[in-house]
Structure formats: C-alpha cells, structure tokens
Scaffold this motif. Structure first.
Motif, PDB file in Angstrom:
ATOM      1  N   LEU A  21       4.477  15.103   4.102  1.00  0.00           N
ATOM      2  CA  LEU A  21       5.315  13.937   3.848  1.00  0.00           C
ATOM      3  C   LEU A  21       5.750  13.956   1.796  1.00  0.00           C
ATOM      4  O   LEU A  21       6.557  13.881   1.814  1.00  0.00           O
ATOM      5  CB  LEU A  21       5.692  12.347   3.924  1.00  0.00           C
ATOM      6  N   THR A  25       8.528  13.573  -0.479  1.00  0.00           N
ATOM      7  CA  THR A  25       9.165  11.967  -1.081  1.00  0.00           C
ATOM      8  C   THR A  25       9.321  12.406  -2.164  1.00  0.00           C
ATOM      9  O   THR A  25      10.492  11.409  -2.157  1.00  0.00           O
ATOM     10  CB  THR A  25       7.571  12.100  -1.743  1.00  0.00           C
ATOM     11  N   ASN A  29      13.473  10.494  -1.849  1.00  0.00           N
ATOM     12  CA  ASN A  29      14.023   9.712  -2.987  1.00  0.00           C
ATOM     13  C   ASN A  29      15.302   9.989  -3.696  1.00  0.00           C
ATOM     14  O   ASN A  29      16.210   9.390  -3.494  1.00  0.00           O
ATOM     15  CB  ASN A  29      12.821   9.503  -3.498  1.00  0.00           C
TER      16      ASN A  29
END
Ligand SMILES: *[C@@H]1O[C@H](CO)[C@@H](O)[C@H](O)[C@H]1NC(C)=O
Ligand SMILES: *[C@@H]1O[C@H](CO)[C@@H](O)[C@H](O)[C@H]1NC(C)=O
Ligand SMILES: *[C@@H]1O[C@H](CO)[C@@H](O)[C@H](O)[C@H]1NC(C)=O
Ligand SMILES: *[C@@H]1O[C@H](CO)[C@@H](O)[C@H](O)[C@H]1NC(C)=O
Ligand SMILES: *[C@@H]1O[C@H](CO)[C@@H](O)[C@H](O)[C@H]1NC(C)=O
Length: 291
Positions: A21, A25, A29
């Motif tokens: 994760l 990220t 995003n």
C-alpha cells in the motif's frame, strides 16, 4: 510449526500489505487527483483546447504585441469592458476571435452579447494575481440589485511570450458552501443577494483537490463556467497575454454611454459602490489600425 513461527507468519501478511500500500500510495493519490480533476471539468463545464488557432496566417495576425498592448491599455483604464453583438460583423481582431471561440458551441444560439477585455500580466502587477471571484453583470447588480451571470466564460492566451505562473483555478462554488469549508469576502458582498459574489478568501483543508487547475499557455483556449469561483495565480516571470470573453444572455442596457453624474452618484452610494464601469466601443478607441 512452532508457536514462534506461526506468530511470525501472522505478522508477515499484514506487513506485506502495508508495504504494498505504501508503495502504491503516490500512484493512488495521482490517480485520485486526475480522476477528480476530470470530474471537476465536467461539473464546472471546463474544457481546454490546446493549439486552438490552426491557420498560420491568422496566428501571425493575432500574435502581434501592438494589438494586445492597446487592448490591455484600454481595458485597464477605468476597468472598461467591450461588447460584441453576434448579429454584427466583427470590428477588430478580438471580435474575430470572439466569433471563433463561440460560433461552434451551444452558447452561440443562447447568447445575445459577448463581453470581452484583455489583460497583460507580469510579475510586477500590484494585484499579485486575480483573487477568487465570480463574473456577474456589475451594472445590473449596482442599479437593479440583481445577480446576472454570464452563460459561459472563455479565456484565450494570444501572444507568444514565455511565462511562468499565472495558472487558472476554478472551484464549485455551490458545493464549496457546504461542510467545513468557508468563504471570507473582503468587500462587495451583501446577504440580500443570497450569497457573496466577489473577492473571496476560500478556506478548506483540501483546496488543492477541490479546485480544478489549468496550466495556461500560448494558443490555448479555456472555457469555464465563470458563475463559479475562479482566480488566476500571479505571473512569476515573463508576460501573459489573455483575452477574456463571456457569453451573455442579456444585452447590457447602458452600452456605449458613459454613466451620467446621477448614475455615478448612485453607484458611489450603493452596496457595491466602488464598482464603476464604462462600456465602450473598442473599435472606436482602437482606431483604424485594429479593424
Ligand atoms: C492582470 O492585469 C490586470 C490589469 O491589466 C489586473 O486587473 C489583474 O488583476 C492582473 N492579473 C493578474 C493575475 O495579475
Ligand atoms: C512560440 O514561440 C516559441 C519560441 O519563440 C516557438 O518555439 C514556438 O514555435 C512558438 N509557437 C507558435 C505556435 O508559434
Ligand atoms: C454554470 O453553473 C451554474 C451554477 O452551478 C449553473 O446553474 C449553470 O447552469 C451552469 N452553466 C452551464 C452553461 O452549464
Ligand atoms: C463601433 O465602431 C465601429 C467603427 O467606428 C462601427 O463601425 C461600429 O458600428 C460600432 N459598433 C457598434 C456596436 O456601435
Ligand atoms: C501589428 O498590428 C499593427 C496594428 O494593426 C500593424 O500596424 C502592424 O503592422 C502589425 N505588425 C505586424 C508584424 O503584423
């Protein structure tokens, strides 16, 4: 399997998930941001046309500093705005551009008058950028206390000079009023009109994601629903030459006549007293050279 080993493998799985994760990220995003920017474009009727003008001869005609400097100078003097009526032949290059900008859009049929003006901006501008605001008919607001918004707004960046900064931002003003966000206005605001319409500071923890951002450059045309809050960043270096054209449903009443002394006095007293505009025929002011 010993008890220690079991504990280790129990910990391993969540650890791997966290690592994956974490690695994803920035990607998530970015994806979230570009998806929300696409969504905002639809919501705010924004479209960006790069290389808008195709004809090299017309580009060369438009890419003439003298024209932009004259238009900016007259626009800046007493905040003048100019009007083009679509039933007329274009009188100058900016009216020609107005026709090119709107002719093939759905707004051409709805609009009865186009308001246009020019801005040349560099880093020395005292304003340091245009603050959040909405576009509305200042005259109707001052004299009849009604809010009349344009049908659509457009900005064309028309002289080829390199610049940094000066980007365009727009945010959904209807959604913005909800939740923990707030708008603080510096002037020109009256509850009587239902909501505030100009010169805002917007506060939100997530403004960067809520606002749509457009990087502007030469020969780019930008359409946007200027009923919503929008602003332009300060130009950091170089100069930005912009023509703004709003399509209006309502024909302005006081076209081509300077306000009378009485009107001036009334405006000076009114709730939006600092707003004084004169509408002029740009072609007359620019003279033969620009027709
Ligand atoms: C650009 O210049 C105009 C005046 O020509 C000014 O009203 C405006 O605030 C300036 N915009 C920026 C982004 O500096
Ligand atoms: C704008 O100017 C730059 C630098 O002079 C040039 O490379 C570019 O081709 C020009 N763009 C157009 C569309 O004329
Ligand atoms: C622009 O936004 C306002 C406020 O959301 C909306 O009422 C109006 O229909 C929009 N204009 C267009 C052309 O979509
Ligand atoms: C603006 O001035 C030009 C040049 O004098 C004239 O031909 C044109 O009819 C005028 N436009 C309007 C809308 O009055
Ligand atoms: C730029 O426009 C002015 C005014 O119309 C004109 O006199 C001049 O010849 C133009 N310059 C070029 C390079 O086309």
């Amino acid at each position: 399997m010993s008890e220690v080993q079991t504990k280790k493998s129990v910990l391993l799985v969540p650890t791997i998930i966290v690592v994956i994760l974490a690695a994803l990220t920035p990607y998530i995003n970015d994806t979230y941001r570009s998806l929300s920017q696409e969504l905002l474009k639809k919501q705010l009727q924004v479209s960006v046309v790069e290389d808008f003008l195709k004809d090299p001869d017309f580009i060369a005609k438009v890419n003439n500093k003298t024209l932009w400097e004259a238009c900016d100078k007259i626009s800046s003097a007493s905040e003048s705005r100019f009007w083009y009526y679509p039933e007329n032949e274009p009188n100058n290059i900016f009216e020609e551009l107005t026709v090119k900008i709107y002719k093939d859009t759905p707004y051409w049929k709805q609009a009865t008058a186009y308001e246009y003006w020019c801005n040349i901006n560099d880093s020395s501008m005292r304003s340091g950028g245009v603050v959040w605001h909405t576009d509305r008919d200042e005259e109707v607001l001052a004299t009849e206390h009604k809010l009349v918004f344009p049908i659509m707004g457009a900005v064309f960046y028309g002289y080829n000079e390199t610049y940094e900064g000066g980007d365009f931002y727009i945010i959904d003003s209807v959604a913005f009023k909800k939740g923990s966000r707030s708008a603080e206005y510096t002037d020109r605001c009256d509850d009587k009109y239902g909501f505030c319409v100009s010169n805002y500071n917007l506060f939100s923890s997530n403004l960067a994601n809520e606002a749509l951002f457009v990087n502007t450059k030469f020969n780019t045309l930008l359409y946007a629903n200027v009923t919503h809050f929008h602003k332009a960043d300060r130009v950091l270096s170089g100069k930005r030459y912009a023509l703004a054209v709003n399509a209006n449903g309502r024909r302005p009443k006081n076209i081509e006549k300077a306000p009378s002394d009485d009107e001036m006095a009334m405006k000076a007293k009114g709730p939006l007293g600092n707003t004084v505009k004169t509408y002029e025929n740009l072609s007359i002011r620019l003279g033969e050279a620009f027709v």
